[in-house]
Scaffold this motif. Structure first.
Motif, PDB file in Angstrom:
ATOM      1  N   GLU A 162      20.025  19.933 -13.647  1.00 44.81           N
ATOM      2  CA  GLU A 162      20.492  21.197 -13.082  1.00 44.81           C
ATOM      3  C   GLU A 162      20.392  22.332 -14.105  1.00 44.81           C
ATOM      4  OE1 GLU A 162      23.787  22.779  -9.976  1.00 44.81           O
ATOM      5  OE2 GLU A 162      24.282  21.030 -11.157  1.00 44.81           O
ATOM      6  N   LYS A 163      20.620  21.979 -15.337  1.00 40.03           N
ATOM      7  CA  LYS A 163      20.481  22.992 -16.397  1.00 40.03           C
ATOM      8  C   LYS A 163      19.050  23.563 -16.394  1.00 40.03           C
ATOM      9  CE  LYS A 163      20.405  23.382 -21.448  1.00 40.03           C
ATOM     10  NZ  LYS A 163      19.002  23.750 -21.567  1.00 40.03           N
ATOM     11  N   HIS A 164      18.082  22.670 -16.310  1.00 43.17           N
ATOM     12  CA  HIS A 164      16.692  23.129 -16.300  1.00 43.17           C
ATOM     13  C   HIS A 164      16.391  23.920 -15.028  1.00 43.17           C
ATOM     14  CE1 HIS A 164      14.868  21.608 -19.935  1.00 43.17           C
ATOM     15  NE2 HIS A 164      15.598  20.519 -19.809  1.00 43.17           N
ATOM     16  N   LEU A 165      16.964  23.468 -13.927  1.00 43.97           N
ATOM     17  CA  LEU A 165      16.737  24.171 -12.667  1.00 43.97           C
ATOM     18  C   LEU A 165      17.238  25.614 -12.780  1.00 43.97           C
ATOM     19  CD1 LEU A 165      15.686  23.480  -9.795  1.00 43.97           C
ATOM     20  CD2 LEU A 165      18.034  23.148  -9.121  1.00 43.97           C
ATOM     21  N   ILE A 166      18.402  25.770 -13.344  1.00 40.58           N
ATOM     22  CA  ILE A 166      18.996  27.105 -13.451  1.00 40.58           C
ATOM     23  C   ILE A 166      18.221  27.971 -14.437  1.00 40.58           C
ATOM     24  CG2 ILE A 166      21.051  28.327 -14.265  1.00 40.58           C
ATOM     25  CD1 ILE A 166      22.597  25.842 -13.129  1.00 40.58           C
ATOM     26  N   GLU A 167      17.842  27.390 -15.564  1.00 42.05           N
ATOM     27  CA  GLU A 167      17.064  28.176 -16.527  1.00 42.05           C
ATOM     28  C   GLU A 167      15.752  28.631 -15.891  1.00 42.05           C
ATOM     29  OE1 GLU A 167      18.835  26.288 -20.652  1.00 42.05           O
ATOM     30  OE2 GLU A 167      16.709  26.055 -20.209  1.00 42.05           O
ATOM     31  N   GLY A 168      15.164  27.747 -15.096  1.00 40.21           N
ATOM     32  CA  GLY A 168      13.936  28.117 -14.392  1.00 40.21           C
ATOM     33  C   GLY A 168      14.188  29.249 -13.419  1.00 40.21           C
ATOM     34  N   GLU A 169      15.293  29.170 -12.708  1.00 44.60           N
ATOM     35  CA  GLU A 169      15.613  30.223 -11.738  1.00 44.60           C
ATOM     36  C   GLU A 169      15.801  31.572 -12.428  1.00 44.60           C
ATOM     37  OE1 GLU A 169      18.704  27.950  -9.009  1.00 44.60           O
ATOM     38  OE2 GLU A 169      17.984  29.802  -8.108  1.00 44.60           O
ATOM     39  N   VAL A 170      16.468  31.557 -13.571  1.00 41.08           N
ATOM     40  CA  VAL A 170      16.682  32.810 -14.315  1.00 41.08           C
ATOM     41  C   VAL A 170      15.333  33.400 -14.714  1.00 41.08           C
ATOM     42  CG1 VAL A 170      17.594  33.788 -16.460  1.00 41.08           C
ATOM     43  CG2 VAL A 170      18.971  32.164 -15.134  1.00 41.08           C
ATOM     44  N   LEU A 171      14.452  32.549 -15.222  1.00 37.92           N
ATOM     45  CA  LEU A 171      13.131  33.024 -15.643  1.00 37.92           C
ATOM     46  C   LEU A 171      12.308  33.506 -14.451  1.00 37.92           C
ATOM     47  CD1 LEU A 171      12.399  30.236 -18.279  1.00 37.92           C
ATOM     48  CD2 LEU A 171      12.633  32.679 -18.740  1.00 37.92           C
ATOM     49  N   LEU A 172      12.472  32.831 -13.328  1.00 35.57           N
ATOM     50  CA  LEU A 172      11.760  33.250 -12.118  1.00 35.57           C
ATOM     51  C   LEU A 172      12.199  34.664 -11.722  1.00 35.57           C
ATOM     52  CD1 LEU A 172       9.785  32.087  -9.952  1.00 35.57           C
ATOM     53  CD2 LEU A 172      11.772  31.389  -8.647  1.00 35.57           C
ATOM     54  N   GLY A 173      13.492  34.910 -11.837  1.00 36.16           N
ATOM     55  CA  GLY A 173      14.031  36.244 -11.518  1.00 36.16           C
ATOM     56  C   GLY A 173      13.526  37.312 -12.465  1.00 36.16           C
ATOM     57  N   LYS A 174      13.157  36.889 -13.672  1.00 37.73           N
ATOM     58  CA  LYS A 174      12.651  37.855 -14.662  1.00 37.73           C
ATOM     59  C   LYS A 174      11.128  37.921 -14.657  1.00 37.73           C
ATOM     60  CE  LYS A 174      16.458  37.221 -17.930  1.00 37.73           C
ATOM     61  NZ  LYS A 174      16.847  36.589 -19.208  1.00 37.73           N
ATOM     62  N   ASP A 175      10.529  37.327 -13.641  1.00 34.70           N
ATOM     63  CA  ASP A 175       9.063  37.309 -13.514  1.00 34.70           C
ATOM     64  C   ASP A 175       8.378  36.547 -14.647  1.00 34.70           C
ATOM     65  OD1 ASP A 175       8.685  40.539 -11.907  1.00 34.70           O
ATOM     66  OD2 ASP A 175       9.037  38.539 -11.118  1.00 34.70           O
ATOM     67  N   SER A 176       9.105  35.640 -15.296  1.00 37.45           N
ATOM     68  CA  SER A 176       8.448  34.763 -16.285  1.00 37.45           C
ATOM     69  C   SER A 176       8.121  33.451 -15.595  1.00 37.45           C
ATOM     70  CB  SER A 176       9.383  34.516 -17.472  1.00 37.45           C
ATOM     71  OG  SER A 176       9.706  35.721 -18.090  1.00 37.45           O
ATOM     72  N   ALA A 177       7.184  33.525 -14.662  1.00 32.25           N
ATOM     73  CA  ALA A 177       6.957  32.399 -13.758  1.00 32.25           C
ATOM     74  C   ALA A 177       6.403  31.173 -14.479  1.00 32.25           C
ATOM     75  CB  ALA A 177       6.014  32.822 -12.632  1.00 32.25           C
ATOM     76  N   GLN A 178       5.516  31.414 -15.450  1.00 33.11           N
ATOM     77  CA  GLN A 178       4.911  30.264 -16.129  1.00 33.11           C
ATOM     78  C   GLN A 178       5.972  29.454 -16.875  1.00 33.11           C
ATOM     79  OE1 GLN A 178       1.375  29.726 -15.752  1.00 33.11           O
ATOM     80  NE2 GLN A 178       2.194  27.719 -16.309  1.00 33.11           N
ATOM     81  N   ALA A 179       6.847  30.165 -17.570  1.00 33.29           N
ATOM     82  CA  ALA A 179       7.915  29.465 -18.295  1.00 33.29           C
ATOM     83  C   ALA A 179       8.860  28.787 -17.305  1.00 33.29           C
ATOM     84  CB  ALA A 179       8.680  30.460 -19.159  1.00 33.29           C
TER      85      ALA A 179
END
Lengths: 249, 197
Positions: A162-179
């Motif tokens: 879940e930690k990774h899921l959330i970090e991914g979501e935060v990055l997705l919101g910041k348009d850092s899609a690859q990360a």
């Protein structure tokens, strides 16, 4: 050559006919002289027969399932066409995918598809993850290094996923899609099969692919998710996958 | 929907995944009326026809997967012939000798040389289904890809969205270990498995 009764990988290659003739002959020779190996093979044959029975049942269920009717868009237009048409055209102009970029489409579906493990506000405030920060937990820099720890501490698996899921979501919101995709991949890899994080990570991966302009890759990810997790998807996620695929196709 | 050629259907089936499901469903839905007509004319019901034709499609999939289907007849004739053979076997099982002879006379297609389908009684099926339900869908799907669809680990990893084939191997090993423990904890399942051919 000696074959171990616990070497299941070799045993499976024999049972699935994946050995070449020489290797298969050697294995058969070992079976003839090793009762323990032979007994293990017979037991494993039954396990595989069970899996094959399960697969046949699943295919029969797939054949029985009614073909889903194609969803009709805006059916009210059929009834109130003269009056609604003008308003509907205006509304369509604003909302239709034609006026929406792939990135905007991804944002919209992200907002509409929250992961239900924790609500977003709570997750943002959470001190992640308490277990990892404890005296016994040190988060290794490379996710591969955590594998042995997670095997010994399965209770931490869902939390870390879940930690990774959330970090991914935060990055997705910041348009850092690859990360973000990297985090979603890690979330999916760590998750248990029963864990919804596994399926949401794949859905969010498709959204990240859209943000990168990779429409076909996103379609493939969504279709794979529909196929491999068909019976595990929650109702909302299932509907969102179908809706997004309809938008994209 | 335009009619797909046999070549297209076979290519989709061999590829696996949603394309395979779509092709098999197309075959099932398109040719089911023909099988219903045959079986209801020969002492069977519509439900019998649906059940037998589902089994026939599954058997057809296995023939394509194992390269047993040589393409000497059309796909339509082949799946019909499998369904017909299955129905004749069922009539024999039900001891309907006269109906068997009549059904053979009514058939229009030569039988392919098919391996016998795995026949389990309904009760045994339920026992096995109950056990597999405890395994979880993720594991079931992973094991099916490897042990029924006969996909190599590399393809299994791609189909499941896993990072690489080693991850797929680890997942399979973990799932199999769980399955073996579940089997050993359930004497009823052990008994059913012992009776398997």
């Amino acid at each position: 050559m000696n074959y171990s009764p616990t070497d299941f990988e070799t045993m499976h290659r024999y049972l699935l006919g994946e050995m070449d003739a020489a290797e298969a002959a050697a294995y058969q020779g070992a079976l003839a002289h090793d009762p323990a190996l032979n007994a293990a093979l017979q037991a494993e044959r039954k396990v595989i027969a069970l899996i094959q029975h399960d697969a046949r049942s699943a295919m029969k269920k797939m054949l029985q399932a009614p073909t889903p009717p194609k969803a009709k868009r805006r059916p009210l237009m059929l009834w109130f066409a003269p009056l609604v048409a003008i308003a509907a055209v205006g509304l369509w102009w604003v909302l239709s995918p034609g006026t929406e970029t792939l990135s905007q489409l991804a944002d919209r579906f992200h907002a509409e598809t929250p992961y239900h493990g924790l609500d977003r506000t709570s997750r943002g405030k959470l001190d992640w993850p308490p277990l990892i920060k404890g005296p016994q937990w040190q988060l290794p820099s490379q996710i591969e290094d955590t594998a042995s720890y997670l095997n010994a501490h399965p209770e931490g698996r869902s939390l870390l996923a879940e930690k990774h899921l959330i970090e991914g979501e935060v990055l997705l919101g910041k348009d850092s899609a690859q990360a973000a995709i990297g985090h979603f991949r890690d979330a999916a890899r760590i998750s248990d099969d029963e864990d919804d994080a596994l399926r949401y990570a794949q859905f969010y991966t498709a959204l990240a692919q859209l943000k990168l302009g990779q429409q076909q890759a996103a379609v493939n990810t969504l279709k794979r998710l529909q196929t491999t997790e068909a019976e595990n998807l929650d109702t909302h996620l299932k509907a969102q996958i179908a809706a997004l695929l309809e938008e994209l196709e | 929907m335009s009619t797909p050629s046999d070549e297209k259907l076979l290519a989709d089936i061999r590829l696996g995944g949603t394309g395979c499901d779509r092709a098999l469903r197309y075959l099932y839905e398109t040719h089911l009326p023909m099988v219903i007509a045959y079986i209801t004319r020969n002492n069977g019901t519509r439900e019998d026809a649906e059940d037998k034709f589902q089994n026939a499609i599954v058997a057809f999939y296995e023939h394509v997967r194992d390269d047993l289907f040589q393409g000497r007849s059309s796909v339509k004739s082949y799946v019909y012939a499998i369904a017909r053979k299955m129905w004749l076997t069922e009539l024999r099982r039900r001891n309907l000798g006269e109906a068997y002879v009549a059904a053979e006379m009514n058939a229009a297609v030569d039988l392919p040389d098919t391996p016998e389908a795995l026949l389990l009684h309904e009760e045994q099926n339920l026992t096995l289904d109950r056990l597999m339900n405890r395994l979880g869908e993720g594991c079931r799907t992973a094991l099916r890809w490897r042990f029924w669809h006969a996909k190599p680990f590399k393809e299994v990893a791609q189909l499941l969205g896993l990072k690489n084939e080693q991850v797929a191997k680890n997942k399979q090993a973990k799932c199999l270990e769980t399955l073996r423990k579940l089997i050993m904890s359930d004497p009823e399942v052990v008994k059913v498995l012992e009776d398997l051919p």
